[in-house]
Design a protein around this motif. Structure first.
Motif, PDB file in Angstrom:
ATOM      1  N   GLU A  26       0.836  -1.205   0.000  1.00 49.84           N
ATOM      2  CA  GLU A  26       0.000   0.000   0.000  1.00 49.84           C
ATOM      3  C   GLU A  26       0.873   1.258   0.000  1.00 49.84           C
ATOM      4  O   GLU A  26       0.551   2.258  -0.631  1.00 49.84           O
ATOM      5  CB  GLU A  26      -0.925   0.047   1.232  1.00 49.84           C
ATOM      6  N   GLU A  27       1.986   1.192   0.728  1.00 52.40           N
ATOM      7  CA  GLU A  27       2.892   2.329   0.797  1.00 52.40           C
ATOM      8  C   GLU A  27       3.599   2.537  -0.542  1.00 52.40           C
ATOM      9  O   GLU A  27       3.767   3.667  -1.009  1.00 52.40           O
ATOM     10  CB  GLU A  27       3.922   2.115   1.906  1.00 52.40           C
ATOM     11  N   VAL A  28       3.990   1.446  -1.174  1.00 52.03           N
ATOM     12  CA  VAL A  28       4.641   1.531  -2.480  1.00 52.03           C
ATOM     13  C   VAL A  28       3.664   2.098  -3.506  1.00 52.03           C
ATOM     14  O   VAL A  28       4.027   2.926  -4.345  1.00 52.03           O
ATOM     15  CB  VAL A  28       5.159   0.141  -2.928  1.00 52.03           C
ATOM     16  N   ASN A  32       3.634   6.878  -7.011  1.00 61.31           N
ATOM     17  CA  ASN A  32       3.374   6.603  -8.426  1.00 61.31           C
ATOM     18  C   ASN A  32       3.246   7.871  -9.267  1.00 61.31           C
ATOM     19  O   ASN A  32       2.476   7.917 -10.206  1.00 61.31           O
ATOM     20  CB  ASN A  32       2.119   5.746  -8.576  1.00 61.31           C
ATOM     21  N   SER A  33       3.987   8.900  -8.924  1.00 59.43           N
ATOM     22  CA  SER A  33       3.940  10.138  -9.693  1.00 59.43           C
ATOM     23  C   SER A  33       5.353  10.476 -10.171  1.00 59.43           C
ATOM     24  O   SER A  33       6.329   9.934  -9.666  1.00 59.43           O
ATOM     25  CB  SER A  33       3.403  11.268  -8.815  1.00 59.43           C
ATOM     26  N   PRO A  34       5.480  11.391 -11.132  1.00 63.57           N
ATOM     27  CA  PRO A  34       6.821  11.761 -11.600  1.00 63.57           C
ATOM     28  C   PRO A  34       7.709  12.330 -10.496  1.00 63.57           C
ATOM     29  O   PRO A  34       8.926  12.334 -10.631  1.00 63.57           O
ATOM     30  CB  PRO A  34       6.548  12.819 -12.672  1.00 63.57           C
ATOM     31  N   LYS A  35       7.106  12.805  -9.396  1.00 60.59           N
ATOM     32  CA  LYS A  35       7.894  13.349  -8.296  1.00 60.59           C
ATOM     33  C   LYS A  35       8.499  12.264  -7.420  1.00 60.59           C
ATOM     34  O   LYS A  35       9.488  12.477  -6.740  1.00 60.59           O
ATOM     35  CB  LYS A  35       7.031  14.270  -7.435  1.00 60.59           C
ATOM     36  N   GLU A  36       7.874  11.078  -7.422  1.00 60.33           N
ATOM     37  CA  GLU A  36       8.369   9.969  -6.605  1.00 60.33           C
ATOM     38  C   GLU A  36       7.880   8.659  -7.215  1.00 60.33           C
ATOM     39  O   GLU A  36       6.690   8.395  -7.253  1.00 60.33           O
ATOM     40  CB  GLU A  36       7.865  10.114  -5.166  1.00 60.33           C
ATOM     41  N   ILE A  37       8.822   7.863  -7.688  1.00 54.45           N
ATOM     42  CA  ILE A  37       8.484   6.601  -8.339  1.00 54.45           C
ATOM     43  C   ILE A  37       9.174   5.459  -7.615  1.00 54.45           C
ATOM     44  O   ILE A  37      10.399   5.390  -7.571  1.00 54.45           O
ATOM     45  CB  ILE A  37       8.921   6.587  -9.819  1.00 54.45           C
ATOM     46  N   VAL A  48      13.209   4.773  -8.042  1.00 52.65           N
ATOM     47  CA  VAL A  48      13.852   5.074  -9.320  1.00 52.65           C
ATOM     48  C   VAL A  48      13.563   6.504  -9.785  1.00 52.65           C
ATOM     49  O   VAL A  48      13.735   6.816 -10.962  1.00 52.65           O
ATOM     50  CB  VAL A  48      13.439   4.057 -10.403  1.00 52.65           C
ATOM     51  N   THR A  49      13.172   7.357  -8.870  1.00 51.48           N
ATOM     52  CA  THR A  49      12.835   8.735  -9.211  1.00 51.48           C
ATOM     53  C   THR A  49      13.996   9.433  -9.922  1.00 51.48           C
ATOM     54  O   THR A  49      13.801  10.085 -10.948  1.00 51.48           O
ATOM     55  CB  THR A  49      12.456   9.530  -7.939  1.00 51.48           C
ATOM     56  N   ARG A  50      15.205   9.282  -9.403  1.00 52.09           N
ATOM     57  CA  ARG A  50      16.384   9.937  -9.998  1.00 52.09           C
ATOM     58  C   ARG A  50      16.698   9.404 -11.387  1.00 52.09           C
ATOM     59  O   ARG A  50      17.348  10.063 -12.187  1.00 52.09           O
ATOM     60  CB  ARG A  50      17.613   9.718  -9.117  1.00 52.09           C
ATOM     61  N   PHE A  51      16.247   8.186 -11.683  1.00 48.99           N
ATOM     62  CA  PHE A  51      16.570   7.522 -12.939  1.00 48.99           C
ATOM     63  C   PHE A  51      15.550   7.826 -14.034  1.00 48.99           C
ATOM     64  O   PHE A  51      15.746   7.467 -15.192  1.00 48.99           O
ATOM     65  CB  PHE A  51      16.662   6.012 -12.693  1.00 48.99           C
ATOM     66  N   LEU A  52      14.485   8.512 -13.691  1.00 54.12           N
ATOM     67  CA  LEU A  52      13.371   8.745 -14.610  1.00 54.12           C
ATOM     68  C   LEU A  52      13.835   9.316 -15.950  1.00 54.12           C
ATOM     69  O   LEU A  52      13.473   8.795 -17.003  1.00 54.12           O
ATOM     70  CB  LEU A  52      12.347   9.665 -13.950  1.00 54.12           C
ATOM     71  N   ASN A  53      14.630  10.356 -15.930  1.00 58.14           N
ATOM     72  CA  ASN A  53      15.055  11.006 -17.177  1.00 58.14           C
ATOM     73  C   ASN A  53      16.173  10.261 -17.892  1.00 58.14           C
ATOM     74  O   ASN A  53      16.449  10.544 -19.054  1.00 58.14           O
ATOM     75  CB  ASN A  53      15.503  12.444 -16.887  1.00 58.14           C
ATOM     76  N   GLU A  54      16.819   9.326 -17.215  1.00 61.68           N
ATOM     77  CA  GLU A  54      17.947   8.609 -17.808  1.00 61.68           C
ATOM     78  C   GLU A  54      17.556   7.243 -18.381  1.00 61.68           C
ATOM     79  O   GLU A  54      18.348   6.623 -19.078  1.00 61.68           O
ATOM     80  CB  GLU A  54      19.026   8.402 -16.746  1.00 61.68           C
ATOM     81  N   HIS A  55      16.351   6.775 -18.091  1.00 57.73           N
ATOM     82  CA  HIS A  55      15.946   5.430 -18.510  1.00 57.73           C
ATOM     83  C   HIS A  55      15.958   5.328 -20.034  1.00 57.73           C
ATOM     84  O   HIS A  55      15.298   6.110 -20.718  1.00 57.73           O
ATOM     85  CB  HIS A  55      14.553   5.103 -17.961  1.00 57.73           C
ATOM     86  N   VAL A  61       7.749   4.371 -19.589  1.00 63.26           N
ATOM     87  CA  VAL A  61       7.821   2.967 -19.181  1.00 63.26           C
ATOM     88  C   VAL A  61       7.831   2.869 -17.656  1.00 63.26           C
ATOM     89  O   VAL A  61       7.115   2.044 -17.076  1.00 63.26           O
ATOM     90  CB  VAL A  61       9.089   2.293 -19.769  1.00 63.26           C
ATOM     91  N   LEU A  62       8.622   3.697 -17.017  1.00 65.12           N
ATOM     92  CA  LEU A  62       8.696   3.681 -15.555  1.00 65.12           C
ATOM     93  C   LEU A  62       7.398   4.200 -14.941  1.00 65.12           C
ATOM     94  O   LEU A  62       6.925   3.673 -13.934  1.00 65.12           O
ATOM     95  CB  LEU A  62       9.882   4.503 -15.066  1.00 65.12           C
ATOM     96  N   LEU A  63       6.818   5.228 -15.548  1.00 59.40           N
ATOM     97  CA  LEU A  63       5.574   5.786 -15.014  1.00 59.40           C
ATOM     98  C   LEU A  63       4.435   4.776 -15.079  1.00 59.40           C
ATOM     99  O   LEU A  63       3.572   4.737 -14.203  1.00 59.40           O
ATOM    100  CB  LEU A  63       5.201   7.069 -15.757  1.00 59.40           C
ATOM    101  N   GLU A  64       4.418   3.937 -16.121  1.00 57.95           N
ATOM    102  CA  GLU A  64       3.379   2.908 -16.238  1.00 57.95           C
ATOM    103  C   GLU A  64       3.466   1.894 -15.100  1.00 57.95           C
ATOM    104  O   GLU A  64       2.463   1.369 -14.653  1.00 57.95           O
ATOM    105  CB  GLU A  64       3.512   2.160 -17.566  1.00 57.95           C
TER     106      GLU A  64
END
Length: 146
Positions: A26-28, A32-37, A48-55, A61-64
Motif C-alpha cells: 500500500e505504501e509503495v 506513483n507520480s513523476p515526483k516519486e516513483i 527510481v525517481t532519480r533515474f526517470l530522465n535517464e531510462h 515505461v517507468l511511469l506505467e
C-alpha cells in the motif's frame, strides 16, 4: 514501514549487522507520480525517481509501472547484467513478508513457463524446416530418376 536488524558473518568471518527496511505494498502504491516513483522487482523496493530522465526506454515505461510490482515487465524486456547491477543503487528495502506472493522474494526465481514457452516458439519451426528439407531431398531424388 518496518526495519529489522539482521546479523550474520561475511566471507572473512566477521560479524556484520545489516538492516532491512520493509515496505507494505500500500505504501509503495502511493509512490506513483513523476515526483516519486517506487517499483517492486523480485520482492525488493526501488526508488527510481532519480533515474526517470535517464531510462533508455523512456520515462513513460517507468511511469506505467510506478507504485506496483514491475517484476514481470522487467524480466520480459530482458535487461542486461549492467542494468541489473545499476538497479542496486536504487534499492531502498524489501516488500513486507506478508505482502509477498509465493516465489517473489528474490531468493528463488519465480517458477514460470519461460522454458516451456521458449521451446514452443522454436520447436515447431525447427521440425518444419527439417520436414521441408526431407521433402526437398525426396523431390530432387525423384526428379533425377525421371
Amino acid at each position: 514501514m518496518a526495519t529489522v536488524e539482521a546479523s550474520g558473518s561475511d566471507e572473512k568471518g566477521r560479524d556484520v549487522e545489516t538492516s532491512v527496511t520493509y515496505y507494505r505494498l500500500e505504501e509503495v502504491a502511493k509512490r506513483n507520480s513523476p515526483k516519486e516513483i517506487w517499483l517492486v522487482i523480485h520482492g525488493r523496493v526501488y526508488d527510481v525517481t532519480r533515474f526517470l530522465n535517464e531510462h533508455p526506454g523512456g520515462e513513460e515505461v517507468l511511469l506505467e509501472q510506478a507504485g506496483g510490482d514491475a517484476t514481470e515487465s522487467f524480466e520480459d524486456v530482458g535487461h542486461s547484467s549492467d542494468a541489473r547491477e545499476m538497479l542496486k543503487q536504487y534499492y531502498i528495502g524489501d516488500v513486507h513478508p506478508n505482502d509477498l506472493k509465493p516465489g517473489s522474494d528474490g531468493k528463488d526465481p519465480p517458477k514460470n513457463n519461460t522454458c516451456k514457452s521458449y521451446w514452443s516458439y522454436w520447436i515447431f519451426p525447427i521440425v518444419g524446416a527439417i520436414l521441408l528439407g526431407f521433402l526437398y531431398r525426396y523431390y530432387m531424388a525423384e526428379s533425377k530418376s525421371s
